[in-house]
Design a protein around this motif. Structure first.
Motif, mmCIF file in Angstrom:
data_model
loop_
_atom_site.group_PDB
_atom_site.id
_atom_site.type_symbol
_atom_site.label_atom_id
_atom_site.label_comp_id
_atom_site.label_asym_id
_atom_site.label_seq_id
_atom_site.Cartn_x
_atom_site.Cartn_y
_atom_site.Cartn_z
ATOM 1 N N VAL A 162 0.699 -1.079 -0.045
ATOM 2 C CA VAL A 162 -0.006 -0.020 0.118
ATOM 3 C C VAL A 162 0.769 1.081 0.024
ATOM 4 O O VAL A 162 0.615 2.235 -0.824
ATOM 5 C CB VAL A 162 -0.933 -0.022 1.321
ATOM 6 N N ILE A 163 1.970 1.317 0.815
ATOM 7 C CA ILE A 163 2.855 2.444 0.981
ATOM 8 C C ILE A 163 3.510 2.518 -0.475
ATOM 9 O O ILE A 163 3.634 3.996 -1.034
ATOM 10 C CB ILE A 163 3.878 2.076 1.951
ATOM 11 N N TYR A 164 3.910 1.534 -1.251
ATOM 12 C CA TYR A 164 4.441 1.788 -2.496
ATOM 13 C C TYR A 164 3.324 2.414 -3.589
ATOM 14 O O TYR A 164 3.506 3.192 -4.382
ATOM 15 C CB TYR A 164 4.697 0.447 -3.114
ATOM 16 N N GLN A 165 2.074 1.875 -3.444
ATOM 17 C CA GLN A 165 0.943 2.562 -4.326
ATOM 18 C C GLN A 165 0.851 3.830 -3.975
ATOM 19 O O GLN A 165 0.508 4.824 -4.815
ATOM 20 C CB GLN A 165 -0.271 1.627 -4.004
ATOM 21 N N VAL A 166 0.925 4.145 -2.575
ATOM 22 C CA VAL A 166 0.706 5.614 -2.520
ATOM 23 C C VAL A 166 1.737 6.617 -2.919
ATOM 24 O O VAL A 166 1.706 7.778 -3.348
ATOM 25 C CB VAL A 166 0.486 5.810 -0.946
ATOM 26 N N GLY A 167 3.014 5.967 -3.074
ATOM 27 C CA GLY A 167 4.309 6.719 -3.394
ATOM 28 C C GLY A 167 4.185 6.856 -5.089
ATOM 29 O O GLY A 167 4.669 7.867 -5.549
ATOM 30 N N VAL A 168 3.333 6.038 -5.764
ATOM 31 C CA VAL A 168 3.225 6.219 -7.077
ATOM 32 C C VAL A 168 2.186 7.196 -7.707
ATOM 33 O O VAL A 168 2.255 7.756 -8.682
ATOM 34 C CB VAL A 168 2.781 4.694 -7.953
ATOM 35 N N ILE A 169 1.306 7.524 -6.588
ATOM 36 C CA ILE A 169 0.136 8.402 -6.986
ATOM 37 C C ILE A 169 0.536 9.842 -7.327
ATOM 38 O O ILE A 169 0.008 10.391 -8.341
ATOM 39 C CB ILE A 169 -0.762 8.554 -5.832
ATOM 40 N N PRO A 170 1.678 10.187 -6.847
ATOM 41 C CA PRO A 170 1.953 11.884 -7.204
ATOM 42 C C PRO A 170 2.264 11.858 -8.897
ATOM 43 O O PRO A 170 1.881 12.706 -9.576
ATOM 44 C CB PRO A 170 3.157 12.064 -6.409
ATOM 45 N N SER A 171 2.962 10.940 -9.266
ATOM 46 C CA SER A 171 3.470 10.827 -10.854
ATOM 47 C C SER A 171 2.094 10.688 -11.633
ATOM 48 O O SER A 171 2.066 11.435 -12.683
ATOM 49 C CB SER A 171 4.496 9.721 -10.928
ATOM 50 N N GLN A 172 1.011 9.945 -11.232
ATOM 51 C CA GLN A 172 -0.138 9.810 -11.788
ATOM 52 C C GLN A 172 -1.169 11.344 -11.898
ATOM 53 O O GLN A 172 -1.561 11.406 -12.721
ATOM 54 C CB GLN A 172 -1.150 8.788 -11.223
ATOM 55 N N TYR A 173 -0.824 12.050 -10.634
ATOM 56 C CA TYR A 173 -1.500 13.291 -10.613
ATOM 57 C C TYR A 173 -0.914 14.212 -11.685
ATOM 58 O O TYR A 173 -1.763 15.156 -12.275
ATOM 59 C CB TYR A 173 -1.296 13.840 -9.055
ATOM 60 N N TYR A 174 0.529 14.135 -11.870
ATOM 61 C CA TYR A 174 0.987 15.207 -12.935
ATOM 62 C C TYR A 174 0.274 15.012 -14.306
ATOM 63 O O TYR A 174 -0.048 15.704 -15.102
ATOM 64 C CB TYR A 174 2.415 15.088 -12.873
ATOM 65 N N GLU A 175 0.003 13.583 -14.639
ATOM 66 C CA GLU A 175 -0.409 13.005 -15.929
ATOM 67 C C GLU A 175 -1.743 13.687 -15.934
ATOM 68 O O GLU A 175 -2.337 14.142 -17.136
ATOM 69 C CB GLU A 175 -0.376 11.774 -15.993
ATOM 70 N N VAL A 176 -2.474 13.522 -14.783
ATOM 71 C CA VAL A 176 -3.967 13.898 -14.884
ATOM 72 C C VAL A 176 -4.154 15.507 -14.981
ATOM 73 O O VAL A 176 -5.017 15.955 -15.644
ATOM 74 C CB VAL A 176 -4.884 13.351 -13.715
ATOM 75 N N LEU A 177 -3.335 16.137 -14.169
ATOM 76 C CA LEU A 177 -3.479 17.261 -14.211
ATOM 77 C C LEU A 177 -2.894 18.061 -15.524
ATOM 78 O O LEU A 177 -3.545 19.139 -15.990
ATOM 79 C CB LEU A 177 -2.208 18.035 -13.132
ATOM 80 N N GLY A 178 -1.793 17.676 -16.224
ATOM 81 C CA GLY A 178 -1.461 17.972 -17.540
ATOM 82 C C GLY A 178 -2.820 17.936 -18.617
ATOM 83 O O GLY A 178 -2.577 18.711 -19.433
ATOM 84 N N SER A 179 -3.298 16.948 -18.454
ATOM 85 C CA SER A 179 -4.528 16.512 -19.558
ATOM 86 C C SER A 179 -5.659 17.426 -19.055
ATOM 87 O O SER A 179 -6.808 17.206 -19.804
ATOM 88 C CB SER A 179 -4.773 15.233 -19.634
ATOM 89 N N LYS A 180 -5.721 17.876 -17.730
ATOM 90 C CA LYS A 180 -6.895 18.543 -17.543
ATOM 91 C C LYS A 180 -8.342 17.818 -17.514
ATOM 92 O O LYS A 180 -9.394 18.253 -17.848
ATOM 93 C CB LYS A 180 -7.119 19.840 -18.090
ATOM 94 N N ASP A 181 -8.086 16.478 -16.915
ATOM 95 C CA ASP A 181 -9.186 15.669 -16.900
ATOM 96 C C ASP A 181 -9.583 15.525 -15.515
ATOM 97 O O ASP A 181 -9.261 14.950 -14.622
ATOM 98 C CB ASP A 181 -8.618 13.962 -17.181
ATOM 99 N N PHE A 182 -10.828 16.325 -15.236
ATOM 100 C CA PHE A 182 -11.478 16.320 -14.091
ATOM 101 C C PHE A 182 -12.044 14.913 -13.414
ATOM 102 O O PHE A 182 -11.970 14.890 -12.304
ATOM 103 C CB PHE A 182 -12.518 17.385 -14.209
ATOM 104 N N SER A 183 -12.724 14.178 -14.406
ATOM 105 C CA SER A 183 -13.196 13.140 -13.915
ATOM 106 C C SER A 183 -11.883 11.960 -13.381
ATOM 107 O O SER A 183 -12.116 11.289 -12.280
ATOM 108 C CB SER A 183 -13.975 12.401 -14.739
ATOM 109 N N GLY A 184 -10.937 12.130 -14.026
ATOM 110 C CA GLY A 184 -9.691 11.128 -13.620
ATOM 111 C C GLY A 184 -9.225 11.837 -12.445
ATOM 112 O O GLY A 184 -8.577 11.082 -11.550
ATOM 113 N N PHE A 185 -9.127 13.269 -12.174
ATOM 114 C CA PHE A 185 -8.569 13.720 -10.869
ATOM 115 C C PHE A 185 -9.467 13.259 -9.884
ATOM 116 O O PHE A 185 -9.000 12.896 -8.743
ATOM 117 C CB PHE A 185 -8.916 15.384 -11.051
ATOM 118 N N LYS A 186 -10.660 13.278 -9.948
ATOM 119 C CA LYS A 186 -11.592 12.832 -9.037
ATOM 120 C C LYS A 186 -11.398 11.279 -8.401
ATOM 121 O O LYS A 186 -11.382 10.711 -7.324
ATOM 122 C CB LYS A 186 -13.039 13.003 -9.453
#
Length: 197
Positions: free
Chosen positions: A55-79
């Motif tokens: 679980v800790i590893y998965q939590v550590g992966v989330i920030p890189s996924q946030y940058y991808e979602v923020l870059g594409s401006k996908d609000f449903s993906g962000f939620k």
């Protein structure tokens, strides 16, 4: 004589073969057989600690996924990613609490087993008489049994989850480093590798 200075006729404690034999003897008392409650709690602790690391590893992966979602401006993906992050954080805190609960239960079980074992040795063959009357270098053996067992079991239970997960974490990160090293070798030697096909 100050309590910090060792007695001239008593050797200093060392991490040697004698220590290892005594520690293994204590482990035989704490884990008397395979289906004992202590062994089952230890196995449960291993599973919880491994799941916690996942679980800790998965939590550590989330920030890189946030940058991808923020870059594409996908609000449903962000939620969806935020919901996943909150779920993983709640799961992580639940696993940490369960980890501490198991460690505390092991502490109680180990303290009971070790105290009963030492008391059976203490009252066998009038050892209590020998220690109180014939040995002047040992003061309050009954108090030492209760306090030393409490300290030993408390420290061992607090270290248990870290000791359990360390070999797995070491093996996993060694594998990851080896894998990255091989990728780096390919990158550094890309031209000769392509030349020789």
């Amino acid at each position: 004589r100050p309590p910090s200075s060792p007695s001239p006729h008593r050797p200093r404690p060392q991490l040697d073969l004698l220590f290892l034999r005594r520690f293994l003897r204590i482990q035989a008392v704490l884990f008397p057989r395979w289906p004992s409650p202590s062994a089952l709690m230890f196995l449960t602790l291993l599973l919880v600690a491994l799941l916690e690391q996942l679980v800790i590893y998965q939590v550590g992966v989330i920030p890189s996924q946030y940058y991808e979602v923020l870059g594409s401006k996908d609000f449903s993906g962000f939620k969806a990613l935020t919901a996943l992050a909150v779920t993983l954080i709640v799961l992580n805190s639940t696993l940490k609490s369960f980890d501490q609960f198991i460690c505390n239960q092991m502490y109680v079980s180990w303290r009971k087993s070790l105290t009963e074992y030492l008391h059976s040795c203490y009252f066998q063959g009038q050892v209590y008489y020998s220690l109180h009357v014939l040995r002047e270098d040992i003061d309050n053996p009954d108090q030492r049994i209760s306090q030393d067992v409490e300290r030993f079991c408390r420290q061992l239970s607090s270290m248990a989850s870290k000791l359990v997960i360390s070999p797995f974490a070491l093996a996993y990160y060694t594998y990851q480093c080896f894998h990255r090293f091989k990728h780096m070798q390919i990158r550094v030697n890309a031209e000769p590798a392509a030349f020789y096909r």
